[in-house]
Design an enzyme around this catalytic site. Structure first.
Site, PDB file in Angstrom:
ATOM      1  N   CYS A 165       0.787  -1.241   0.000  1.00  0.00           N
ATOM      2  CA  CYS A 165       0.000   0.000   0.000  1.00  0.00           C
ATOM      3  C   CYS A 165       0.819   1.292   0.000  1.00  0.00           C
ATOM      4  O   CYS A 165       0.757   2.079  -0.939  1.00  0.00           O
ATOM      5  CB  CYS A 165      -0.923  -0.001   1.211  1.00  0.00           C
ATOM      6  SG  CYS A 165      -2.009  -1.436   1.316  1.00  0.00           S
ATOM      7  N   HIS A 221      -2.834   6.569   4.487  1.00  0.00           N
ATOM      8  CA  HIS A 221      -1.728   5.628   4.670  1.00  0.00           C
ATOM      9  C   HIS A 221      -0.374   6.175   4.202  1.00  0.00           C
ATOM     10  O   HIS A 221       0.457   5.448   3.677  1.00  0.00           O
ATOM     11  CB  HIS A 221      -2.027   4.298   3.956  1.00  0.00           C
ATOM     12  CG  HIS A 221      -1.341   3.130   4.622  1.00  0.00           C
ATOM     13  ND1 HIS A 221      -1.354   1.852   4.105  1.00  0.00           N
ATOM     14  CD2 HIS A 221      -0.618   3.056   5.786  1.00  0.00           C
ATOM     15  CE1 HIS A 221      -0.681   1.044   4.886  1.00  0.00           C
ATOM     16  NE2 HIS A 221      -0.233   1.754   5.921  1.00  0.00           N
ATOM     17  N   ASP A 369      -3.624  -0.681  -6.154  1.00  0.00           N
ATOM     18  CA  ASP A 369      -2.390  -0.273  -5.482  1.00  0.00           C
ATOM     19  C   ASP A 369      -1.368  -1.406  -5.421  1.00  0.00           C
ATOM     20  O   ASP A 369      -0.184  -1.169  -5.223  1.00  0.00           O
ATOM     21  CB  ASP A 369      -2.675   0.272  -4.079  1.00  0.00           C
ATOM     22  CG  ASP A 369      -3.183  -0.792  -3.110  1.00  0.00           C
ATOM     23  OD1 ASP A 369      -3.686  -1.840  -3.579  1.00  0.00           O
ATOM     24  OD2 ASP A 369      -3.081  -0.582  -1.886  1.00  0.00           O
ATOM     25  N   LYS A 387       0.145 -10.136  -3.522  1.00  0.00           N
ATOM     26  CA  LYS A 387       0.500  -8.967  -2.718  1.00  0.00           C
ATOM     27  C   LYS A 387       1.725  -9.246  -1.853  1.00  0.00           C
ATOM     28  O   LYS A 387       1.874 -10.330  -1.322  1.00  0.00           O
ATOM     29  CB  LYS A 387      -0.688  -8.578  -1.834  1.00  0.00           C
ATOM     30  CG  LYS A 387      -0.396  -7.414  -0.889  1.00  0.00           C
ATOM     31  CD  LYS A 387      -1.587  -7.085  -0.002  1.00  0.00           C
ATOM     32  CE  LYS A 387      -1.244  -5.941   0.954  1.00  0.00           C
ATOM     33  NZ  LYS A 387      -2.379  -5.545   1.801  1.00  0.00           N
TER      34      LYS A 387
END
Length: 591
Positions: A165, A221, A369, A387
């Site tokens: 992220c 974030h 993302d 991820k």
């Protein structure tokens, strides 16, 4: 002197006329000055500038917006004309007055044209959205809105983001690789005194400088330990969303570590008590719709919508999940419902733009993302990994662009693009300037996207992480320490070093038992892979032994990038971040 984007023929003609009149004014003024009398300059200066047709306000506007007329104003001040006595002089004076009035009219037309044709920009960022989770990639999850929008625009099929992220968001907002911002390692945790540095303007800083109103909705974030790092202090006029990396979709609470929990929802700087019955995907889409419905400014809008969806936890209203009862894997079923909710939300937002009459003047960018999180129902098949990994499944992003400003629509682009490219591309579309930024790693890709031109990008650094645990032995003669986690792309070639993360190929599951999360890269000390991504997008054939010269060339490129890196910033946790010390909310804890 030109509008930022394509304008109608009549506006183009008007601008050409304005430029022609500027030249005529200059000629008339020089002709007039050639017939002036040189006595009583001070007296005549007052008489000249008192003329109502060239008021101080008009002089200010003309000199501000037209550099050529700034020079003419300088001439008028420092070599003021005399009151004409001859008929020819009166004619010159009358002509100058007429030209100036016409120029003022065209100045107003230019300003209208500039504001009218500056496209609104809607940037939609999905969270943890997998390569195989969008309809047009053959997914069993239906995404009619995203399929339609991408089909009408340009689908980006050689587009890259970061594995997690914060790195993707930091590179979007800065236009710079994470090795140049100190955010090479992991994400910014909620109790870390860390943030995207303030040493270079952010994307919204530059959009606002270009005359845009800027709005952030959803996930931040990028650090919040000091108030100066909050979105409103990083270029956004408004912010509605949360500061941490994830939270409950209903209660808007985030828990971290040993049951350290707090509320996390803000409207600009102020904490907001959430409605526990409101699903966040719908809540954020409603906020964007409110922004659009209340739009009544001459300023174009830059809206950054960073959905919480489809990041964990797995939560969705039953009406979305019930569409996917045929999916037997429990996590995948809920995840599919979350995707459906997001797709519907995007449709509602575009409908609001259309109802407002500004959709044709809007450019929409959609991006994920990072790759999908397999454990939470995401899927990246047929790509390798997911991820957090440097395999294609972690970094090959879903992305597309929609808008009538696109010259070549309804096509697929296979040109190399990266998330850092949005910074110069969008600033360029806004007619803004890149002055004052630190050296950018992104390229202006508008011609690539809009016209199908060749991408200016040949090299793409996926990352160099000096804090990961080294693996295996260093290759003899290597200019870069290949024991450390890194990856780089050059043209069709991709080199990976160190520990790249889980490298499993995971098909779409029918049940949880179908998911094999074994990792064939963890069983040895192997730390070097070379792939030709154009021929082998699934990374099944390691060519490092067949092309040793190419390996060395790629390692050299890695080292060249590494020499430009700043020290990695990853501070320890600060107990003062505990929401119990901040009234129950996640937020700034340092002054």
């Amino acid at each position: 002197m030109e509008c930022q984007t394509k304008v109608s023929v009549q506006f183009r003609a008007a601008l050409l006329q304005a430029e022609m009149h500027m030249n005529n004014v200059q000629m008339d003024l020089h002709q007039y000055l050639s017939h002036r009398r040189r006595r009583h300059h001070r007296q005549q200066r007052r008489r000249y500038w008192s003329r109502s047709w060239l008021s101080p306000e008009r002089r200010r506007h003309l000199s501000l917006y037209f550099p050529m007329f700034r020079y003419l104003a300088f001439l008028a001040v420092h070599e003021p004309p005399q009151v004409p006595r001859r008929h020819k002089d009166r004619y010159c004076m009358l002509t100058l007055k007429t030209r100036t009035n016409e120029l003022t009219q065209h100045f107003l037309l230019y300003e209208y044209c500039r504001n009218k044709t500056a496209s609104h920009i809607l940037f939609v960022l999905a969270d943890d959205y997998g390569y195989n989770d969008i309809g047009y990639h053959g997914s069993e999850i239906k995404t009619p809105t995203l399929d339609k929008l991408s089909g009408e625009g340009v689908r980006l099929e050689n587009y890259y983001v970061q594995p997690i992220c914060t790195p993707t968001r930091s590179q979007l907002m800065s236009g710079r690789y994470q090795i140049h911002t100190g955010l090479q390692h992991h994400v910014i945790l909620p109790d870390q005194p860390n943030a995207l540095p303030r040493d270079s303007p952010t994307l919204p800083d530059k959009m606002r400088e270009a005359g845009y109103s800027t709005h952030a909705v959803g996930k931040w974030h990028l650090g919040f330990y000091k108030e100066e790092y909050l979105p409103n202090n990083r270029g956004f006029d408004t912010f509605f969303g949360y500061l941490t990396g994830s939270e409950d979709y209903y209660t808007k609470r985030h828990c971290f570590g040993q049951n350290v929990c707090g509320n996390d929802l803000r409207d600009n700087f102020k904490p907001v008590v959430p409605n526990p019955d409101e699903y966040s995907t719908e809540m954020y889409s409603k906020r964007v719709i409110d922004i659009v419905n209340n739009y009544n400014s001459s300023k174009p809008m830059f809206i950054y919508l960073a959905f919480q969806a489809v990041h964990g936890p797995l939560e969705v209203p039953a009406r979305y999940k019930n569409k996917y009862t045929f999916i037997k894997d429990h996590n995948r079923q809920i995840y599919a419902g979350m995707v459906a909710a997001m797709d519907e939300a995007v449709g509602n937002i575009t409908a609001a733009f259309q109802a407002k009459g500004i959709w044709d003047d809007t450019i929409m960018v959609f991006s994920t993302d990072n790759g999908g999180q397999i454990k939470n129902g995401g899927n990246n098949w047929p790509l390798r990994g997911w991820k957090k990994s440097l395999w294609e499944g972690g970094i090959h992003g879903v992305g597309f662009v929609h808008g009538k400003a696109l010259q070549e629509k309804r096509r697929v682009s296979h040109e190399l693009l990266h998330v850092t490219d949005w910074y110069p591309t969008l600033v360029g579309l806004a007619g803004g300037s890149l002055n004052g930024t630190k050296p950018l790693d992104g390229f202006n890709q508008w011609k690539t996207i809009s016209e199908g031109a060749k991408s200016p990008r040949e090299t793409l650094l996926h990352n160099i992480d000096p804090l990961t645990k080294p693996v295996g032995d260093k290759l003899k003669g290597s200019p870069f320490d290949n024991r450390y986690r890194a990856a780089i792309r050059w043209r069709d070639w991709k080199l990976i070093t160190g520990d790249p993360g889980n490298g499993t190929w995971v098909p779409v599951p029918t049940t949880m038992e179908d998911i094999n999360m074994g990792d064939d890269t963890s069983q040895s000390k192997k730390n070097l892979w070379l792939f030709n991504i154009a021929k082998d997008p699934e990374e099944r054939v390691d060519l490092s032994s067949d092309y040793p010269d190419m390996v060395m060339k790629m390692l050299t490129k890695l080292q060249q990038q590494n020499e430009t890196a700043v020290p990695c910033v990853y501070p320890p946790a600060d107990p003062n971040a505990n929401p119990e010390r901040l009234g129950g909310w996640w937020g700034p804890w340092e002054k």
